[in-house]
Write a protein that holds these residues in place. Structure first.
Motif, mmCIF file in Angstrom:
data_model
loop_
_atom_site.group_PDB
_atom_site.id
_atom_site.type_symbol
_atom_site.label_atom_id
_atom_site.label_comp_id
_atom_site.label_asym_id
_atom_site.label_seq_id
_atom_site.Cartn_x
_atom_site.Cartn_y
_atom_site.Cartn_z
ATOM 1 N N UNK A 233 22.563 61.079 2.673
ATOM 2 C CA UNK A 233 23.321 59.990 2.043
ATOM 3 C C UNK A 233 23.709 58.953 3.094
ATOM 4 N N UNK A 234 24.228 59.424 4.215
ATOM 5 C CA UNK A 234 24.631 58.510 5.285
ATOM 6 C C UNK A 234 23.439 57.722 5.812
ATOM 7 N N UNK A 235 22.313 58.396 5.969
ATOM 8 C CA UNK A 235 21.116 57.700 6.470
ATOM 9 C C UNK A 235 20.731 56.544 5.551
ATOM 10 N N UNK A 236 20.759 56.789 4.259
ATOM 11 C CA UNK A 236 20.397 55.733 3.302
ATOM 12 C C UNK A 236 21.378 54.568 3.396
ATOM 13 N N UNK A 237 22.669 54.881 3.486
ATOM 14 C CA UNK A 237 23.670 53.818 3.599
ATOM 15 C C UNK A 237 23.453 53.021 4.881
ATOM 16 N N UNK A 238 23.268 53.711 5.988
ATOM 17 C CA UNK A 238 23.090 53.042 7.284
ATOM 18 C C UNK A 238 21.853 52.156 7.272
ATOM 19 N N UNK A 239 20.754 52.660 6.722
ATOM 20 C CA UNK A 239 19.521 51.877 6.678
ATOM 21 C C UNK A 239 19.664 50.665 5.764
ATOM 22 N N UNK A 240 20.370 50.829 4.668
ATOM 23 C CA UNK A 240 20.547 49.703 3.752
ATOM 24 C C UNK A 240 21.428 48.625 4.364
ATOM 25 N N UNK A 241 22.488 49.031 5.035
ATOM 26 C CA UNK A 241 23.348 48.046 5.691
ATOM 27 C C UNK A 241 22.557 47.298 6.767
ATOM 28 N N UNK A 242 21.765 48.029 7.546
ATOM 29 C CA UNK A 242 20.953 47.391 8.573
ATOM 30 C C UNK A 242 19.969 46.402 7.967
ATOM 31 N N UNK A 243 19.364 46.800 6.867
ATOM 32 C CA UNK A 243 18.387 45.926 6.202
ATOM 33 C C UNK A 243 19.035 44.635 5.732
ATOM 34 N N UNK A 244 20.169 44.749 5.052
ATOM 35 C CA UNK A 244 20.828 43.561 4.515
ATOM 36 C C UNK A 244 21.437 42.703 5.625
ATOM 37 N N UNK A 245 21.894 43.339 6.668
ATOM 38 C CA UNK A 245 22.465 42.581 7.783
ATOM 39 C C UNK A 245 21.380 41.749 8.474
ATOM 40 N N UNK A 246 20.205 42.332 8.659
ATOM 41 C CA UNK A 246 19.103 41.609 9.272
ATOM 42 C C UNK A 246 18.589 40.486 8.379
ATOM 43 N N UNK A 247 18.669 40.715 7.054
ATOM 44 C CA UNK A 247 18.153 39.706 6.115
ATOM 45 C C UNK A 247 19.101 38.518 5.964
ATOM 46 N N UNK A 248 20.350 38.712 6.329
ATOM 47 C CA UNK A 248 21.358 37.651 6.132
ATOM 48 C C UNK A 248 21.109 36.470 7.062
#
Length: 248
Positions: A233-248
């Protein structure tokens, strides 16, 4: 600035539901906020509603020094969606885990009624213990073991059961009001729980059809991967935050 992560628990639970996930998020450098929705504290049953829940989380969001990623599990996903509708400028992204995410104007009961012939679609409802006027209910130990936590270690199951609290009906029948202009512009990830016995996969996928636009991730778990697979669960959250942060 550390990314803010707001964690919203599901029905009958509390912020404790995230206890095994949170250390991974803390270690990743996030500013983590696990909320306790009002039904987890002494509150008149008639006052509990989705509006109350969303206002409670909204107050937290407005206390932070920047927008947050909002993570909702089970019924907490309904709350997360309504929060995004109410305060889209305070929400950077939504992560919905085994989420109850009916479209605007519908409840999860509407979804399950339409899938009435699917075996087990009633989920936890047969395992609930109601008060005399059927306004407040608790989860039986059998329900906790067989429906919520069937794939978690037994010692964790027994501990989690002792933490569950009675839930007012107003905290169960949640009908969100969502628009494309506000909720619809928030990036979101729906995390399917493939072995879920509470929110069956058929219901998860039907809600995704009715509320399209989310990207999909999967966990081969039951309804509570927060207990049975917290690192994933944590891995998915961390990867999603990283993805959206990079896309911003």
């Amino acid at each position: 600035m550390k990314p803010h992560i707001v964690l919203i628990h599901g029905a009958w639970q509390g912020s404790w539901a995230w206890n095994l996930v949170r250390p991974f998020l803390d270690a990743a450098g996030f500013d983590v906020h696990a909320v306790d929705l009002p039904a987890a504290a002494p509150s008149p049953a008639e006052e509990i509603s989705l509006d109350l829940y969303a206002a409670h989380v909204g107050g937290l969001l407005h206390s932070l020094d920047g927008p947050a990623f909002v993570v909702g599990h089970s019924g907490g996903a309904t709350v997360a969606c309504q929060v995004a509708e109410n305060d889209p400028d305070r929400v950077r992204g939504l992560i919905l885990i085994a989420g109850i995410t009916p479209p605007g104007g519908k409840s999860f009961s509407d979804i399950t009624a339409a899938l009435g012939e699917v075996r087990g679609i009633e989920g936890i409802w047969p395992y609930l213990i109601w008060n005399d006027d059927r306004t407040i209910c608790a989860v039986s130990k059998q329900g906790a073991r067989e429906i919520f936590y069937h794939d978690a270690p037994l010692d964790l199951v027994d501990w989690a059961f002792t933490q569950l609290v009675p839930q007012p009906l107003g905290g169960l029948v949640l009908t969100p009001h969502l628009t494309d202009e506000r909720f619809g512009r928030i990036p979101r990830l729906y995390v399917e729980a493939l072995g879920d016995r509470s929110v069956l996969l058929a219901a998860q996928r039907r809600m995704q059809e009715l509320l399209p636009g989310a990207r999909i991730a999967q966990l081969d778990t039951g309804h509570a991967p927060l207990l049975s697979a917290p690192a994933e669960v944590a891995r998915i959250i961390i990867e999603e935050v990283a993805r959206e942060t990079m896309a911003a």
